[in-house]
Design an enzyme around this catalytic site. Structure first.
Site, PDB file in Angstrom:
ATOM      1  N   ASP A 116     -47.123 -17.848  24.549  1.00  0.00           N
ATOM      2  CA  ASP A 116     -46.344 -16.674  24.940  1.00  0.00           C
ATOM      3  C   ASP A 116     -46.166 -15.748  23.738  1.00  0.00           C
ATOM      4  OD1 ASP A 116     -44.224 -16.145  27.523  1.00  0.00           O
ATOM      5  OD2 ASP A 116     -43.939 -14.969  25.691  1.00  0.00           O
ATOM      6  N   ILE A 117     -46.310 -14.451  23.969  1.00  0.00           N
ATOM      7  CA  ILE A 117     -46.201 -13.471  22.887  1.00  0.00           C
ATOM      8  C   ILE A 117     -44.764 -13.378  22.363  1.00  0.00           C
ATOM      9  CG2 ILE A 117     -45.673 -11.413  24.261  1.00  0.00           C
ATOM     10  CD1 ILE A 117     -47.828  -9.931  22.656  1.00  0.00           C
ATOM     11  N   ASN A 173     -40.794 -18.362  37.099  1.00  0.00           N
ATOM     12  CA  ASN A 173     -39.836 -17.333  37.485  1.00  0.00           C
ATOM     13  C   ASN A 173     -40.381 -16.600  38.714  1.00  0.00           C
ATOM     14  OD1 ASN A 173     -37.935 -17.685  35.389  1.00  0.00           O
ATOM     15  ND2 ASN A 173     -39.280 -16.612  33.968  1.00  0.00           N
ATOM     16  N   VAL A 177     -44.244 -10.517  34.960  1.00  0.00           N
ATOM     17  CA  VAL A 177     -45.695 -10.431  35.194  1.00  0.00           C
ATOM     18  C   VAL A 177     -45.977 -11.022  36.570  1.00  0.00           C
ATOM     19  CG1 VAL A 177     -47.975 -11.108  34.406  1.00  0.00           C
ATOM     20  CG2 VAL A 177     -46.202 -10.592  32.724  1.00  0.00           C
ATOM     21  N   HIS A 191     -47.460 -17.908  36.686  1.00  0.00           N
ATOM     22  CA  HIS A 191     -47.706 -18.605  35.424  1.00  0.00           C
ATOM     23  C   HIS A 191     -46.598 -19.628  35.247  1.00  0.00           C
ATOM     24  CE1 HIS A 191     -45.412 -14.906  34.939  1.00  0.00           C
ATOM     25  NE2 HIS A 191     -44.708 -15.548  34.016  1.00  0.00           N
ATOM     26  N   HIS A 246     -44.402 -21.657  32.740  1.00  0.00           N
ATOM     27  CA  HIS A 246     -43.922 -21.711  31.353  1.00  0.00           C
ATOM     28  C   HIS A 246     -43.783 -23.182  30.944  1.00  0.00           C
ATOM     29  CE1 HIS A 246     -42.396 -17.429  30.999  1.00  0.00           C
ATOM     30  NE2 HIS A 246     -42.426 -17.542  32.315  1.00  0.00           N
TER      31      HIS A 246
END
Ligand code: 5GP
Length: 113
Positions: free
Chosen positions: A31-32, A88, A97, A101, A103
């Site tokens: 993750d950025i 999420n 987003v 995805h 996490h």
């Protein structure tokens, strides 16, 4: 809805991000904006906007995402200390987003994050 998600742009190389895992169906990146020492996103190559959009035909794919997260946790040595897996969905969960995805968060004691 047909515009590419940020994750599709990463997969195609239009946005730079190190891919730390990849197979035919799934890839994973760091993750950025990590919320913990380990914060990885496990992402299906197929764009599915939210968990609400999953179909019965996606069961194997989602199962495989969890298996990839489990394997990465093992490889990073956080399997026994513990980690959190999180999807999420929509506004209340602050999904940003709209390409599902998973996490994988860990590497430290997780409190209210
Ligand atoms: P969400 O809030 O939708 O569950 O999570 C989206 C995640 O994607 C966020 O944690 C955010 O930091 C991450 N993210 C957004 N854009 C990028 C990007 O360009 N590169 C990477 N590596 N992560 C990103």
């Amino acid at each position: 809805m047909n515009s590419k998600s940020v994750f599709e742009l990463i997969l195609s190389g239009e946005i730079e991000s190190e891919v730390i895992y990849e197979d035919n169906d799934i890839f994973a990146i760091n993750d950025i904006n990590p919320v913990a020492r380990v914060h990885i996103l496990v992402i299906p190559k197929k764009k599915i906007a939210t968990i609400n959009n999953l179909n019965d035909s996606d069961v194997d794919l989602v199962g495989k995402m969890i298996m990839v997260a489990k394997q990465l946790a093992y490889e990073l040595g956080i399997d026994n200390t513990g980690y959190r897996l999180l999807f999420n969905t929509n506004d209340d969960a602050m999904q940003t987003v709209f390409h599902i995805h998973l996490h994988l968060i860990g590497g430290q004691k997780l409190k209210d994050i």
